[in-house]
Design an enzyme around this catalytic site. Sequence first.
Site, PDB file in Angstrom:
ATOM      1  N   SER A  54       0.858  -1.190   0.000  1.00 40.12           N
ATOM      2  CA  SER A  54       0.000   0.000   0.000  1.00 40.12           C
ATOM      3  C   SER A  54       0.883   1.224   0.000  1.00 40.12           C
ATOM      4  O   SER A  54       2.049   1.153   0.394  1.00 40.12           O
ATOM      5  CB  SER A  54      -0.899  -0.002   1.236  1.00 40.12           C
ATOM      6  OG  SER A  54      -1.760   1.117   1.233  1.00 40.12           O
ATOM      7  N   ARG A 303      -0.473  -4.168  -7.002  1.00 40.77           N
ATOM      8  CA  ARG A 303      -1.662  -4.775  -6.394  1.00 40.77           C
ATOM      9  C   ARG A 303      -2.897  -4.050  -6.886  1.00 40.77           C
ATOM     10  O   ARG A 303      -2.893  -2.815  -7.022  1.00 40.77           O
ATOM     11  CB  ARG A 303      -1.576  -4.645  -4.860  1.00 40.77           C
ATOM     12  CG  ARG A 303      -2.680  -5.387  -4.093  1.00 40.77           C
ATOM     13  CD  ARG A 303      -2.456  -6.866  -4.130  1.00 40.77           C
ATOM     14  NE  ARG A 303      -3.348  -7.598  -3.251  1.00 40.77           N
ATOM     15  CZ  ARG A 303      -4.560  -8.042  -3.588  1.00 40.77           C
ATOM     16  NH1 ARG A 303      -5.048  -7.773  -4.788  1.00 40.77           N
ATOM     17  NH2 ARG A 303      -5.283  -8.734  -2.733  1.00 40.77           N
ATOM     18  N   THR A 339      -6.485   1.917   4.542  1.00 37.90           N
ATOM     19  CA  THR A 339      -6.025   1.224   5.744  1.00 37.90           C
ATOM     20  C   THR A 339      -6.877   1.578   6.952  1.00 37.90           C
ATOM     21  O   THR A 339      -7.289   0.695   7.716  1.00 37.90           O
ATOM     22  CB  THR A 339      -4.543   1.552   6.015  1.00 37.90           C
ATOM     23  OG1 THR A 339      -3.769   1.238   4.853  1.00 37.90           O
ATOM     24  CG2 THR A 339      -4.021   0.744   7.189  1.00 37.90           C
ATOM     25  N   CYS A 495      -0.859  -7.460 -17.207  1.00 34.19           N
ATOM     26  CA  CYS A 495      -0.198  -8.135 -16.091  1.00 34.19           C
ATOM     27  C   CYS A 495       1.105  -7.415 -15.756  1.00 34.19           C
ATOM     28  O   CYS A 495       1.948  -7.212 -16.633  1.00 34.19           O
ATOM     29  CB  CYS A 495       0.094  -9.591 -16.434  1.00 34.19           C
ATOM     30  SG  CYS A 495       1.070 -10.422 -15.150  1.00 34.19           S
ATOM     31  N   CYS A 518       3.845 -14.782 -10.746  1.00 30.98           N
ATOM     32  CA  CYS A 518       2.657 -14.068 -10.262  1.00 30.98           C
ATOM     33  C   CYS A 518       2.911 -13.389  -8.922  1.00 30.98           C
ATOM     34  O   CYS A 518       3.366 -14.021  -7.962  1.00 30.98           O
ATOM     35  CB  CYS A 518       1.491 -15.045 -10.145  1.00 30.98           C
ATOM     36  SG  CYS A 518      -0.031 -14.317  -9.510  1.00 30.98           S
ATOM     37  N   CYS A 521      -1.545  -9.887  -7.816  1.00 33.78           N
ATOM     38  CA  CYS A 521      -2.201  -8.581  -7.902  1.00 33.78           C
ATOM     39  C   CYS A 521      -3.675  -8.705  -8.241  1.00 33.78           C
ATOM     40  O   CYS A 521      -4.448  -7.790  -7.999  1.00 33.78           O
ATOM     41  CB  CYS A 521      -1.499  -7.686  -8.926  1.00 33.78           C
ATOM     42  SG  CYS A 521      -1.787  -8.147 -10.651  1.00 33.78           S
ATOM     43  N   CYS A 524      -5.545  -9.901 -13.650  1.00 29.75           N
ATOM     44  CA  CYS A 524      -6.063 -10.771 -14.715  1.00 29.75           C
ATOM     45  C   CYS A 524      -7.487 -11.214 -14.419  1.00 29.75           C
ATOM     46  O   CYS A 524      -8.334 -11.295 -15.322  1.00 29.75           O
ATOM     47  CB  CYS A 524      -5.149 -11.974 -14.900  1.00 29.75           C
ATOM     48  SG  CYS A 524      -4.863 -12.936 -13.397  1.00 29.75           S
TER      49      CYS A 524
END
Length: 549
Positions: A54, A303, A339, A495, A518, A521, A524
């Site tokens: 984050s 992310r 958050t 991606c 991978c 995130c 896809c």
Amino acid sequence: MEREFMEFDVVIVGAGPAGLATACRLMQISRDSGKELTVCVVEKGSEVGAHILSGAVFEPKVLTELFPDWQERGAPLHTPVSHDEIYLFKSETDSKLMPESLTPRSMHNQGNYIISVGNLCRWLAEQAEEMGVEIFPGFAASEMLYHEDGSVKGILIGDMGIGADGQPKDGHMPGMELHAKYTVLSEGCRGHLGKQLIEQFHLDNGKSPQHYGLGFKELWTVPDELHQPGKVVHSGGWPLNQGASGGGFLYHLENNQVVVGLIVDLNYSNPHLSPFDEFQRFKTHPVIVANLAGGERVTYGARAIAKGGLNSLPKMSFPGGLMIGCDAGTLNFAKIKGTHTAIKSGMLAADTLGEALMAGVEGGKDLNCFQDRFEQSWLHEELYRSRNFGPAMHKFGTLLGGAFNYVDQNWFGGKFPVTLRDDKPDYAQMAAASDYPRIEYPKPDGKLTFDKLSSVYLSNTYHEEDQPCHLKLTDANIPVQVNLAKYDEPAQRYCPAGVYEIVEDEGQPKFVINSQNCIHCKTCDIKDPSQNITWVTPEGGGGPNYPNM
């Protein structure tokens, strides 16, 4: 298969801010009531914080609600915001610094802190364990378990040691069942179990579809002369000013650390667009270069974030449990912060669960009372005030949308007497490749801009290669026959980790999935125009290992 099982009062899936806040608050309720509660947190990352990424600027008021003595407890809030700078990037070289009087009030950060949310989660986990919470990192919740009446019974931990052929390998360990009176899903954005439950229990009926952005982040170490602890920079416009939207950020932490990132809204139409390469371009703007020149990139991650807000928020209770935080979509996009809202949703969940458990309410029930508690909280009020922010940007663009949001936030306090909606899913926005020219991105220079594979290397991503692929295709023919033919297979570009490729195999195009790359995130799963890719949990402990993101 006969499996071993363990029983708890509450099982929490995901050791992010929402899940850990739930656990901590439940143990406070247990302590204050004198009635022992058993609480378990399951985390798919190799350790708490390994999968947390984050920005982040953090509002501490919610931490004061959870732990009034957080400073004495050593919470990792070390860098108060000193000042904000908000820019409109007009072009790759030109920019305008926006006066504070003309920026939406929600973008002001006085009293907030620049933090690593990963480190905050590690600290929250310490508090939880000291109070008696059992935390199991490295174990992925793979399936939901149900009672005969259809209510949620708990979760199944995925098997360890299954080969790519689906057969047990040496050292195979069957997954354990975790049964609970109530199960809390706090998996983060686009949680794969949460996605299933939303569909199964029709939790999103009457809501706008959830909307998403793909957030990139890099952590840099910069020379002393560039470091300005507490400096917060946000930007809109270039490079996302032609058929795409989003915004950039740059924050100065302690110890000569600077974080830089870009959020690309996933409602873009041009299938040739590469969000990763747009992020690399973003770093070449003079405003950003002035903060990074001579520095060294330390780590990288990406992310998806859920940014639909109140208009897209599903019903957060279901028979046998609750869905909270970014799993539900509580992020406040007007503030670009999720958050503090995630933590508050966890506290509200714990208060609801604690009340039911103390009253002896039978497990498996739908805690509809959560909705009342949520609607009476400052969390609901905050999300209500920001409900128009995203739809305004989507409908009117950066300039006109920004003007609308300035009026809504500064003149009406977020209570403009109109509610805008955005009812077209992000994946459905993708246009045909023939509608747009190809985008030629500059080659990375290895100093300020980089390629995907070297970036993934810095994310410390690892998966056991001999395991079933966790990126499931509903129809293996669609990537070539539909997506390549119509969209030039955009998975190659959206991606951020180079997972998907089109290669030539005996003169024919072939779709290749490099699942070991991978970084979880979920882009896809969100953006595939055919909705043909489903992300499921790989073997526990796999994925990125972020040190302090």
